[in-house]
Scaffold this motif. Structure first.
Motif, PDB file in Angstrom:
ATOM      1  N   ASP A  30       0.827  -1.207   0.000  1.00  0.00           N
ATOM      2  CA  ASP A  30       0.000   0.000   0.000  1.00  0.00           C
ATOM      3  C   ASP A  30       0.866   1.263   0.000  1.00  0.00           C
ATOM      4  O   ASP A  30       2.052   1.224   0.355  1.00  0.00           O
ATOM      5  CB  ASP A  30      -0.884  -0.048   1.249  1.00  0.00           C
ATOM      6  N   GLU A  31       0.253   2.382  -0.358  1.00  0.00           N
ATOM      7  CA  GLU A  31       1.001   3.653  -0.342  1.00  0.00           C
ATOM      8  C   GLU A  31       1.409   4.041   1.075  1.00  0.00           C
ATOM      9  O   GLU A  31       2.322   4.846   1.260  1.00  0.00           O
ATOM     10  CB  GLU A  31       0.168   4.771  -0.973  1.00  0.00           C
ATOM     11  N   PHE A  32       0.739   3.467   2.085  1.00  0.00           N
ATOM     12  CA  PHE A  32       1.060   3.780   3.484  1.00  0.00           C
ATOM     13  C   PHE A  32       1.887   2.669   4.139  1.00  0.00           C
ATOM     14  O   PHE A  32       1.939   2.561   5.368  1.00  0.00           O
ATOM     15  CB  PHE A  32      -0.237   3.988   4.280  1.00  0.00           C
TER      16      PHE A  32
ATOM     17  N   ASN B  73       5.081   0.462   5.473  1.00  0.00           N
ATOM     18  CA  ASN B  73       6.465   0.553   5.947  1.00  0.00           C
ATOM     19  C   ASN B  73       7.290  -0.204   4.914  1.00  0.00           C
ATOM     20  O   ASN B  73       7.192  -1.435   4.810  1.00  0.00           O
ATOM     21  CB  ASN B  73       6.577  -0.082   7.331  1.00  0.00           C
TER      22      ASN B  73
ATOM     23  N   THR C 207       0.604  -2.359   5.145  1.00  0.00           N
ATOM     24  CA  THR C 207       0.148  -0.981   5.314  1.00  0.00           C
ATOM     25  C   THR C 207       0.180  -0.581   6.780  1.00  0.00           C
ATOM     26  O   THR C 207       0.054  -1.430   7.666  1.00  0.00           O
ATOM     27  CB  THR C 207      -1.290  -0.801   4.769  1.00  0.00           C
ATOM     28  N   ASP C 208       0.348   0.721   7.035  1.00  0.00           N
ATOM     29  CA  ASP C 208       0.195   1.276   8.378  1.00  0.00           C
ATOM     30  C   ASP C 208      -1.132   2.007   8.515  1.00  0.00           C
ATOM     31  O   ASP C 208      -1.406   2.620   9.555  1.00  0.00           O
ATOM     32  CB  ASP C 208       1.349   2.249   8.683  1.00  0.00           C
ATOM     33  N   ASN C 209      -1.959   1.927   7.467  1.00  0.00           N
ATOM     34  CA  ASN C 209      -3.257   2.585   7.475  1.00  0.00           C
ATOM     35  C   ASN C 209      -4.308   1.585   7.961  1.00  0.00           C
ATOM     36  O   ASN C 209      -4.612   0.604   7.276  1.00  0.00           O
ATOM     37  CB  ASN C 209      -3.597   3.091   6.072  1.00  0.00           C
TER      38      ASN C 209
ATOM     39  N   ASN D 117      -7.407   1.030   5.658  1.00  0.00           N
ATOM     40  CA  ASN D 117      -7.102   0.219   4.484  1.00  0.00           C
ATOM     41  C   ASN D 117      -6.931  -1.250   4.862  1.00  0.00           C
ATOM     42  O   ASN D 117      -7.362  -2.152   4.141  1.00  0.00           O
ATOM     43  CB  ASN D 117      -5.841   0.735   3.791  1.00  0.00           C
TER      44      ASN D 117
END
Length: 432
Positions: free
Chosen positions: A235-237, A239, A361-363, A366
């Motif tokens: 994902d864009e978020f 790590n 992801t860190d979101n 999402n």
């Protein structure tokens, strides 16, 4: 040998044996399992010797290194096979478990009780450890089992089968509770798949062609262990350090397994940064890259390519749409760059096999949306798909990974090898 008569004898014996094993005590079944583990360890040299015959034949037949790795029995894998059997001993016996109990207004006492399925036929390829895993699980769940491995592992399977039946006899059980189809002709499978009078369910484990053949020919219910076209969406978020480690593990640790990553989906906002590091790591490990129309030019712009030798360049190819449906079982990975989160979900829904898929992801939003909308047997957040495994899930050795929704899904352990029945107690009630 008349193959039809041979199969008829096996299935009839299995049906007879299923009645005795269904009522066997937990202590007796565990004794048999303990003997199995002891036999496996004490006969390790015999198993390796027989396995070498299969390895040599596979090499002469030109099988890939990844497929030969699936076939190979090392000291560690033999110990792992025995450990898997021992772990089943420590698991609760599901047979006889009261699932539900209630009393009706007319006084009828109704109990829903877990019972064995009966006779299970397992058709599988390559990995000889399946012979021990499947037999041990079916035994603990009170089932008779008919095993039909691939011809490429026939010597290994025969050796393991001999140990298993010896253990049954030591425990005082009917050795026909476990039977191996030792003829390698495909005709044997055809007859087995028509034995619906004796066999209750068929579980195929192997490549896509095997699964399709079994489903098309069987008159017996089939629980499919279909191909593993597994995805990891970065994902864009994400790590990116974590993403790099997880994706590398999911592809490289054991590429010939059904839970290995086949496609790495990457959000375009982090694609150039992430791909510049992970692709080099893949190439250093000998992984062939098949990049989508968006990923391919990104790799071309990357500073990596200026430093790559000719071999590296040859290992980066442009992916076709068909590539995204493939289960490679090898050091090959697809790379798909997507514009949005929804594009990633759409790609997985279209090309996946409902096996195992992950998001890095860190979101939180999402992550939660991914777990709700991805329709796979196992869905991960920030972890490798390689964990989809009965042993890793704490279920003991597994029968396989079901990609069906009925009656079992995901890693199949003891409970998934049972059904249930209703037991009703009355005192003379009559229906009006």
């Amino acid at each position: 040998m008349n193959i039809e008569n041979y199969i008829n004898q096996i299935v009839k014996y299995a049906k007879i044996a299923s009645r005795t094993i269904a009522s066997a005590s937990t202590i007796t079944k565990n004794d048999a399992l303990n003997y199995m583990a002891e036999e496996i360890i004490s006969s390790a040299s015999i198993l390796k010797s027989e396995n070498e015959k299969d390895i040599l034949a596979a090499q002469n037949a030109g099988l890939s290194e990844a497929m030969i790795d699936r076939l190979r029995l090392t000291e560690g894998r033999i110990k792992g096979m025995a450990d898997g059997v021992r772990q089943i001993i420590n698991l609760p016996d599901p047979v006889g478990e009261l699932l539900q109990g209630y009393t009706r207004p007319n006084g009828l006492q109704i109990q829903k009780i877990r019972v064995p399925i009966g006779v299970i036929a397992i058709i599988y390829e390559s990995r000889p450890n399946v012979t021990a895993d499947a037999a041990a699980l079916c035994l603990k769940a009170g089932n008779a089992v008919i095993l039909r491995g691939g011809k490429e592992s026939i010597h290994s399977n025969r050796a393991i089968y001999t140990l298993l039946t010896s253990a049954l006899e030591k425990a005082g059980l009917d050795k026909r509770c476990i039977q191996l189809v030792e003829v390698i002709e495909r005709e044997a499978i055809d007859y087995l798949l028509k034995a619906d009078q004796y066999v209750d369910v068929v579980i195929p484990r192997g490549g896509e062609s095997l699964i399709r053949t079994v489903v098309e020919k069987s008159t017996i219910p089939v629980i499919k262990h279909y191909k593993g076209v597994c995805h990891i969406y970065v994902d864009e978020f994400a790590n990116l350090n974590m993403a790099e480690d997880v994706c590398f593990n999911a592809k490289v640790q054991r590429p010939a397994t059904c839970n290995a990553m086949e496609t790495m989906v990457v959000h375009e906002r982090i694609s150039e940064t992430f791909l510049s590091t992970i692709i080099k790591k893949f190439l250093d490990a000998g992984v062939e890259i098949r990049a989508c129309n968006k990923a391919y030019p990104i790799l071309g712009r990357s500073h990596l390519l200026t430093a790559m030798n000719g071999n590296y360049v040859r290992n980066i190819k442009q992916a076709t749409d068909e590539d995204f449906y493939n289960e490679y079982l090898d050091l090959i990975v697809n790379v798909k760059v997507v514009h949005t989160f929804d594009n990633a979900l759409d790609h997985i829904a279209k090309h996946g096999s409902n096996h195992s898929d992950a998001i890095i992801t860190d979101n939180v939003n999402n992550a939660l949306r991914f777990t709700k909308e991805v329709d796979s047997a196992a869905v991960y957040v920030n972890a490798s798909t390689r964990f989809t495994d009965g042993y890793e899930f704490g279920m003991g050795a597994e029968i396989g990974i079901s990609t069906d929704k009925l009656h079992a899904r995901g890693p199949m352990g003891l409970e998934e090898l049972t059904s249930y029945k209703f037991v009703v107690f009355g005192n003379g009630q009559l229906r009006k």
